[in-house]
Design a protein around this motif. Structure first.
Motif, short mmCIF file in Angstrom:
data_model
loop_
_atom_site.label_atom_id
_atom_site.label_comp_id
_atom_site.label_asym_id
_atom_site.label_seq_id
_atom_site.Cartn_x
_atom_site.Cartn_y
_atom_site.Cartn_z
N ARG A 79 12.37 2.63 -47.31
CA ARG A 79 12.61 2.90 -45.89
C ARG A 79 13.11 4.32 -45.75
O ARG A 79 12.40 5.24 -46.06
N GLU A 80 14.32 4.53 -45.32
CA GLU A 80 14.85 5.89 -45.16
C GLU A 80 16.01 6.13 -46.10
O GLU A 80 16.96 6.83 -45.76
N GLN A 81 15.91 5.55 -47.30
CA GLN A 81 16.99 5.73 -48.27
C GLN A 81 16.45 6.04 -49.66
O GLN A 81 15.39 5.56 -50.05
N VAL A 82 17.23 6.85 -50.39
CA VAL A 82 16.98 7.09 -51.81
C VAL A 82 17.79 6.03 -52.54
O VAL A 82 19.00 5.90 -52.32
N VAL A 83 17.12 5.24 -53.37
CA VAL A 83 17.78 4.22 -54.17
C VAL A 83 17.82 4.72 -55.61
O VAL A 83 16.78 5.07 -56.18
N LEU A 84 19.01 4.78 -56.20
CA LEU A 84 19.19 5.29 -57.56
C LEU A 84 19.49 4.15 -58.52
O LEU A 84 20.23 3.22 -58.19
N ARG A 85 18.94 4.25 -59.74
CA ARG A 85 19.27 3.30 -60.80
C ARG A 85 19.30 4.05 -62.12
O ARG A 85 18.47 4.92 -62.34
N PRO A 86 20.17 3.73 -63.03
CA PRO A 86 21.34 2.91 -62.78
C PRO A 86 22.19 3.48 -61.65
O PRO A 86 22.07 4.66 -61.32
N ILE A 87 23.01 2.65 -61.12
CA ILE A 87 23.91 3.09 -60.05
C ILE A 87 24.86 4.13 -60.65
O ILE A 87 25.35 3.96 -61.76
N PRO A 88 25.09 5.24 -59.94
CA PRO A 88 25.96 6.29 -60.49
C PRO A 88 27.33 5.76 -60.90
O PRO A 88 27.95 4.97 -60.20
N ASP A 89 27.78 6.22 -62.07
CA ASP A 89 29.10 5.84 -62.57
C ASP A 89 30.14 6.91 -62.27
O ASP A 89 31.31 6.76 -62.58
N ALA A 90 29.69 8.03 -61.67
CA ALA A 90 30.58 9.15 -61.36
C ALA A 90 29.93 9.96 -60.24
O ALA A 90 28.91 9.57 -59.68
N VAL A 91 30.51 11.11 -59.97
CA VAL A 91 29.96 12.01 -58.96
C VAL A 91 28.92 12.90 -59.63
O VAL A 91 29.20 13.54 -60.64
N TYR A 92 27.71 12.89 -59.07
CA TYR A 92 26.62 13.75 -59.54
C TYR A 92 26.06 14.49 -58.33
O TYR A 92 26.05 13.95 -57.22
N THR A 93 25.60 15.69 -58.56
CA THR A 93 24.96 16.45 -57.49
C THR A 93 23.47 16.47 -57.77
O THR A 93 23.02 16.99 -58.79
N LEU A 94 22.72 15.87 -56.86
CA LEU A 94 21.27 15.78 -57.00
C LEU A 94 20.61 16.63 -55.92
O LEU A 94 21.15 16.80 -54.83
N THR A 95 19.43 17.13 -56.23
CA THR A 95 18.63 17.84 -55.24
C THR A 95 17.37 17.04 -54.97
O THR A 95 16.63 16.73 -55.90
N HIS A 96 17.18 16.70 -53.71
CA HIS A 96 16.00 15.96 -53.26
C HIS A 96 15.03 16.99 -52.70
O HIS A 96 15.28 17.60 -51.66
N TYR A 97 13.92 17.22 -53.40
CA TYR A 97 12.87 18.11 -52.93
C TYR A 97 11.90 17.25 -52.15
O TYR A 97 11.35 16.29 -52.69
N PHE A 98 11.70 17.58 -50.89
CA PHE A 98 10.85 16.74 -50.05
C PHE A 98 10.05 17.57 -49.06
O PHE A 98 10.36 18.73 -48.80
N TYR A 99 9.01 16.93 -48.56
CA TYR A 99 8.19 17.54 -47.51
C TYR A 99 8.66 16.96 -46.18
O TYR A 99 8.89 15.76 -46.06
N ARG A 100 8.83 17.82 -45.21
CA ARG A 100 9.33 17.41 -43.89
C ARG A 100 8.18 17.36 -42.90
O ARG A 100 7.10 17.89 -43.14
N MET A 101 8.46 16.75 -41.78
CA MET A 101 7.51 16.71 -40.66
C MET A 101 7.70 17.96 -39.81
O MET A 101 8.79 18.52 -39.74
N GLU A 102 6.63 18.34 -39.16
CA GLU A 102 6.74 19.41 -38.16
C GLU A 102 7.64 18.90 -37.03
O GLU A 102 7.58 17.72 -36.67
N PRO A 103 8.47 19.77 -36.47
CA PRO A 103 9.32 19.32 -35.36
C PRO A 103 8.52 19.16 -34.08
O PRO A 103 7.47 19.78 -33.92
N ASN A 104 9.00 18.33 -33.17
CA ASN A 104 8.40 18.25 -31.84
C ASN A 104 8.76 19.52 -31.09
O ASN A 104 9.93 19.92 -31.06
N LEU A 105 7.77 20.14 -30.52
CA LEU A 105 8.02 21.35 -29.74
C LEU A 105 8.44 20.93 -28.34
O LEU A 105 7.77 20.12 -27.71
#
Length: 180
Positions: free
Chosen positions: A82-108
């Motif tokens: 849906r609209e969530q990133v699901v991670l496994r295994p579940i993080p055991d600490a604080v991690y910094t991740l970068t999600h590279y994604f393609y976006r939609m064009e904005p409504n003008l």
């Protein structure tokens, strides 16, 4: 405006256009494996961990569900549900991740609003918006011509993007100053 916005969305979905690539920083929390994606998210390119350049592997829902929710460690896998990133295994600490994604064009929404698409690619938006207008006016023959022109544009520009992204070895002829 409605036809232009619809055409922009259509063009957005045709390819992984380079001008639509964006990043989102995800800072995990221990024992939390689900994070929201950005609002204009269209498709994920990859997710990596900044500190170690670890690239998480994408998994299908059935595979990711095989990893129990009680398993905690450094995330190795992700999936978009849906609209969530699901991670496994579940993080055991604080991690910094970068999600590279393609976006939609904005409504003008006015004369001062501008799309992400470079002006050199406007032809596709115009062709698809023309197709929508002609279809509404029930000018079916002209609409089909505009749709064909749009499809030709998608193929032509998509092929050009693939060619420009691929590294190629230069062709050198025998006997030239470069090839001996």
């Amino acid at each position: 405006d409605e036809f232009i916005n619809t055409a922009l969305r259509q063009v957005s979905m045709e390819h992984n256009w380079p001008w639509l690539l964006d990043t989102q920083t995800i800072t995990t929390a221990a024992s939390d494996g689900e994070y929201n994606v950005d609002a204009d998210f269209l498709a994920t390119r990859t997710i990596s961990e900044n500190a170690s350049d670890l690239v998480l592997r994408n998994m299908a829902l059935q595979d990711i569900l095989e990893i129990p929710e009680t398993t905690t460690a450094r995330p190795q896998f992700y999936m978009i549900e849906r609209e969530q990133v699901v991670l496994r295994p579940i993080p055991d600490a604080v991690y910094t991740l970068t999600h590279y994604f393609y976006r939609m064009e904005p409504n003008l929404t006015g004369d001062s609003a501008s799309p992400f698409i470079p002006a050199a690619y406007d032809e596709g938006v115009v062709e698809y918006a023309t197709y929508l207008c002609l279809r509404l006016r029930r000018e079916d023959q002209r609409a089909l011509l505009s749709l064909k022109a749009y499809q030709d544009w998608v193929k032509r520009t998509g092929d050009n993007l693939v060619e420009s992204r691929e590294p190629r070895a230069p062709r050198v002829r025998r006997g030239s100053g470069l090839g001996r």
